[in-house]
Scaffold this motif. Sequence first.
Motif, PDB file in Angstrom:
ATOM      1  N   ASP A 154       0.852  -1.193   0.000  1.00  0.00           N
ATOM      2  CA  ASP A 154       0.000   0.000   0.000  1.00  0.00           C
ATOM      3  C   ASP A 154       0.882   1.234   0.000  1.00  0.00           C
ATOM      4  N   MET A 155       0.834   1.974  -1.078  1.00  0.00           N
ATOM      5  CA  MET A 155       1.664   3.173  -1.195  1.00  0.00           C
ATOM      6  C   MET A 155       0.898   4.440  -0.828  1.00  0.00           C
ATOM      7  N   ALA A 156      -0.356   4.316  -0.468  1.00  0.00           N
ATOM      8  CA  ALA A 156      -1.175   5.439   0.021  1.00  0.00           C
ATOM      9  C   ALA A 156      -1.019   6.690  -0.843  1.00  0.00           C
ATOM     10  N   GLY A 157      -1.128   6.528  -2.143  1.00  0.00           N
ATOM     11  CA  GLY A 157      -1.120   7.673  -3.047  1.00  0.00           C
ATOM     12  C   GLY A 157       0.239   8.142  -3.506  1.00  0.00           C
ATOM     13  N   VAL A 158       1.314   7.581  -2.986  1.00  0.00           N
ATOM     14  CA  VAL A 158       2.648   7.990  -3.407  1.00  0.00           C
ATOM     15  C   VAL A 158       2.890   7.491  -4.833  1.00  0.00           C
ATOM     16  N   GLN A 159       3.340   8.365  -5.698  1.00  0.00           N
ATOM     17  CA  GLN A 159       3.547   8.001  -7.098  1.00  0.00           C
ATOM     18  C   GLN A 159       5.022   7.989  -7.484  1.00  0.00           C
ATOM     19  N   SER A 160       5.885   7.666  -6.555  1.00  0.00           N
ATOM     20  CA  SER A 160       7.311   7.640  -6.833  1.00  0.00           C
ATOM     21  C   SER A 160       7.776   6.200  -6.995  1.00  0.00           C
ATOM     22  N   LEU A 161       8.353   5.899  -8.141  1.00  0.00           N
ATOM     23  CA  LEU A 161       8.863   4.558  -8.393  1.00  0.00           C
ATOM     24  C   LEU A 161       9.973   4.208  -7.410  1.00  0.00           C
ATOM     25  N   SER A 162      10.829   5.153  -7.089  1.00  0.00           N
ATOM     26  CA  SER A 162      11.918   4.897  -6.143  1.00  0.00           C
ATOM     27  C   SER A 162      11.384   4.488  -4.777  1.00  0.00           C
ATOM     28  N   GLN A 163      10.378   5.197  -4.280  1.00  0.00           N
ATOM     29  CA  GLN A 163       9.791   4.856  -2.983  1.00  0.00           C
ATOM     30  C   GLN A 163       9.102   3.492  -3.026  1.00  0.00           C
ATOM     31  N   TYR A 164       8.424   3.215  -4.114  1.00  0.00           N
ATOM     32  CA  TYR A 164       7.748   1.933  -4.262  1.00  0.00           C
ATOM     33  C   TYR A 164       8.755   0.781  -4.254  1.00  0.00           C
ATOM     34  N   ILE A 165       9.844   0.935  -5.002  1.00  0.00           N
ATOM     35  CA  ILE A 165      10.882  -0.103  -5.042  1.00  0.00           C
ATOM     36  C   ILE A 165      11.481  -0.307  -3.655  1.00  0.00           C
ATOM     37  N   LEU A 166      11.709   0.784  -2.918  1.00  0.00           N
ATOM     38  CA  LEU A 166      12.228   0.657  -1.551  1.00  0.00           C
ATOM     39  C   LEU A 166      11.280  -0.140  -0.663  1.00  0.00           C
ATOM     40  N   GLN A 167       9.977   0.116  -0.792  1.00  0.00           N
ATOM     41  CA  GLN A 167       8.992  -0.614   0.004  1.00  0.00           C
ATOM     42  C   GLN A 167       8.946  -2.093  -0.372  1.00  0.00           C
ATOM     43  N   VAL A 168       8.938  -2.380  -1.657  1.00  0.00           N
ATOM     44  CA  VAL A 168       8.936  -3.775  -2.114  1.00  0.00           C
ATOM     45  C   VAL A 168      10.162  -4.492  -1.582  1.00  0.00           C
ATOM     46  N   ASP A 169      11.318  -3.879  -1.744  1.00  0.00           N
ATOM     47  CA  ASP A 169      12.569  -4.483  -1.288  1.00  0.00           C
ATOM     48  C   ASP A 169      12.549  -4.707   0.226  1.00  0.00           C
ATOM     49  N   HIS A 170      12.059  -3.720   0.964  1.00  0.00           N
ATOM     50  CA  HIS A 170      11.994  -3.831   2.429  1.00  0.00           C
ATOM     51  C   HIS A 170      11.121  -5.016   2.855  1.00  0.00           C
ATOM     52  N   TYR A 171       9.907  -5.084   2.323  1.00  0.00           N
ATOM     53  CA  TYR A 171       8.996  -6.146   2.742  1.00  0.00           C
ATOM     54  C   TYR A 171       9.438  -7.517   2.248  1.00  0.00           C
ATOM     55  N   LEU A 172      10.069  -7.591   1.099  1.00  0.00           N
ATOM     56  CA  LEU A 172      10.565  -8.886   0.623  1.00  0.00           C
ATOM     57  C   LEU A 172      11.830  -9.321   1.346  1.00  0.00           C
ATOM     58  N   THR A 173      12.435  -8.409   2.082  1.00  0.00           N
ATOM     59  CA  THR A 173      13.587  -8.768   2.897  1.00  0.00           C
ATOM     60  C   THR A 173      13.136  -9.304   4.258  1.00  0.00           C
ATOM     61  N   ILE A 174      12.089  -8.703   4.825  1.00  0.00           N
ATOM     62  CA  ILE A 174      11.683  -9.100   6.176  1.00  0.00           C
ATOM     63  C   ILE A 174      10.641 -10.220   6.215  1.00  0.00           C
TER      64      ILE A 174
END
Length: 184
Positions: free
Chosen positions: A157-177
Amino acid sequence: LFSGITDRIGRYMLGKDLRKEHKVVVQNLSGARKVGIVYRVKDERSFKRIKNYVKKLKEEPAISKILALGYYAGGDQPVYLDSRLHYDYFNKNELNWYGRPQGNKIENFTGEEYDILIDLSLEDSLPIQFVMAQSRARFKVGRLSPMNEKINDMLIDMAGVQSLSQYILQVDHYLTIINNKNYN
């Protein structure tokens, strides 16, 4: 009017694809051997950002194979999208009349049994959703949206954020933990 009708038919056909059996195997990046990435190509800058993420994933010791499939909504692909090893692309000329991608590239990509398949699209894209739905991946990850809820196993859930960089950081974070016994 015609595009609205074809879009509705495409969504209906996508729904039919979703009825297929899919056994979920939750996986994190440190345990994944095969990773697939699908994304929508908007411009050269976003393409380079995805390329950098693929490069980062290749550094993971467990990942032995990574493939990326991009969708370009225009007709002729820009020069920076020439096919390379581990990268392939399709465009609107490779869609059938209701928006389903077709051809050898799509069949080869969706036929792979990825441990993790990641959709890095920032907005719903019917051709990308068809690829995700048809894939034999064990664990599908994508952005939270009503249609993606039916396709993906984990939603970000990116809650309206439209930044690819932020999205990739979130995906990477959750796939790490996720499913990581060593994470505190």
